[in-house]
Write a protein that holds these residues in place. Structure first.
Motif, short mmCIF file in Angstrom:
data_model
loop_
_atom_site.label_atom_id
_atom_site.label_comp_id
_atom_site.label_asym_id
_atom_site.label_seq_id
_atom_site.Cartn_x
_atom_site.Cartn_y
_atom_site.Cartn_z
N THR A 22 66.22 -70.47 -10.54
CA THR A 22 66.01 -69.15 -11.12
C THR A 22 65.45 -68.24 -10.04
OG1 THR A 22 65.04 -67.92 -12.98
CG2 THR A 22 63.68 -69.66 -11.97
N THR A 23 65.89 -67.00 -10.00
CA THR A 23 65.51 -66.07 -8.95
C THR A 23 65.19 -64.70 -9.54
OG1 THR A 23 67.83 -65.48 -8.56
CG2 THR A 23 66.88 -67.21 -7.18
N GLU A 24 64.38 -63.94 -8.81
CA GLU A 24 64.05 -62.58 -9.23
C GLU A 24 64.73 -61.59 -8.30
OE1 GLU A 24 60.17 -59.87 -10.47
OE2 GLU A 24 59.93 -61.44 -8.96
N HIS A 25 65.33 -60.55 -8.88
CA HIS A 25 66.03 -59.54 -8.10
C HIS A 25 65.59 -58.14 -8.54
CE1 HIS A 25 69.04 -62.37 -6.41
NE2 HIS A 25 68.80 -63.01 -7.55
N SER A 63 63.53 -54.63 -12.27
CA SER A 63 63.70 -55.99 -11.76
C SER A 63 64.09 -56.90 -12.91
CB SER A 63 62.41 -56.49 -11.11
OG SER A 63 61.36 -56.55 -12.05
N THR A 64 64.64 -58.05 -12.55
CA THR A 64 65.02 -59.03 -13.57
C THR A 64 64.98 -60.43 -12.97
OG1 THR A 64 66.75 -59.68 -15.15
CG2 THR A 64 67.48 -58.85 -13.02
N TRP A 65 64.71 -61.41 -13.80
CA TRP A 65 64.87 -62.80 -13.43
C TRP A 65 66.25 -63.27 -13.87
CZ3 TRP A 65 61.81 -66.14 -10.64
CH2 TRP A 65 60.56 -65.65 -10.26
N LEU A 113 68.82 -66.68 -14.40
CA LEU A 113 68.97 -68.14 -14.54
C LEU A 113 70.46 -68.43 -14.62
CD1 LEU A 113 67.63 -70.93 -15.01
CD2 LEU A 113 67.76 -70.45 -17.47
N SER A 122 63.10 -61.46 -18.66
CA SER A 122 61.92 -60.78 -18.09
C SER A 122 62.32 -59.52 -17.33
CB SER A 122 61.13 -61.73 -17.19
OG SER A 122 60.59 -62.80 -17.93
N GLU A 123 63.28 -58.77 -17.89
CA GLU A 123 63.66 -57.50 -17.28
C GLU A 123 62.50 -56.52 -17.39
OE1 GLU A 123 65.28 -58.97 -19.85
OE2 GLU A 123 67.47 -58.71 -19.70
#
Length: 218
Positions: free
Chosen positions: A81-84, A101-103, A105, A136-137
């Motif tokens: 999982t990454t955050e961008h 931002s958003t995570w 998956l 988690s936006e």
């Protein structure tokens, strides 16, 4: 002279045995990955035609597991999982900069073909399916300072994936791994705000995922 005849056998015994891939093996890999979107954005509509967004890269750990059905064919499932961050690129939104931002998956299942399963260097290729969930936006402080409280959501995505990589043995049960994937991820970002109403932008993320790590034959 008889003792000398055993020297070749001792030399062979001293060489680390390869972790040959074979049917029934379970291969666990732990990688560091760089996720680099090659995004293609539409306009932020209806208020900002012609204004697009860009999405940041991310570096995170990743775990995957491969089950070898035959000596040559395996199925790999990856978990990471990454955050961008996403930002405006021009005009009003470009002046704001980061919009939110958003995570992400993106579990991905690929069917792989492993070349040279009895070699200590084993290249492979794969193709499969991806499901990407966004969670988690969050709107950025810059956006909310400009227009007030804003909710952000991104639609989930189904797509395809392709990959290529290589396993290189270090000893009987441990190997190096190098891997690259291209994943088809399309989403629609929706921003809801009392001042500017509802805005939407279609984004083709389509990232390359570059990975390097260590694998274990379980």
């Amino acid at each position: 002279m008889r003792a000398l005849s055993f020297l070749p056998l001792l030399a062979v015994a001293a060489v680390p045995q390869a972790a040959f891939a074979e049917a029934g093996d379970v291969l666990l890999r732990v990688r560091a990955v760089v996720i680099s979107p090659t995004e293609n954005s539409g306009s932020i509509l209806p208020t900002f035609p012609g204004e697009e967004v860009e999405v940041s890269d991310a570096i995170m750990p990743e775990v995957d597991i491969t089950y070898m059905v035959t000596d040559n064919i395996g199925f790999e499932l990856i978990a990471a999982t990454t955050e961008h961050d996403f930002s405006g690129t021009s005009g009003t939104t470009g002046g704001i900069g980061q919009l939110g931002s958003t995570w992400v998956l993106p579990p991905t299942l690929t069917a792989q073909y492993h070349f040279a399963p009895e070699s200590s260097v084993r290249p492979y290729v794969g193709a499969g399916i991806n499901y990407t969930a966004f969670y988690s936006e969050d709107a950025s402080n810059g956006l909310e300072n400009a227009v007030g409280p804003t909710s952000v959501s991104l639609s989930d995505s189904w797509g395809w994936a392709v990959q290529a990589g290589v396993d290189i043995d270090l000893n009987e049960n441990i190997f190096l791994n190098f891997d690259v994937k291209y994943i088809d991820i399309d989403t629609t970002a929706t921003l809801r705000n009392a001042t500017i109403g509802t805005q939407q932008v279609d984004i083709d993320l389509d990232p390359f995922v570059f990975g390097v790590g260590i694998g274990f034959r379980l």
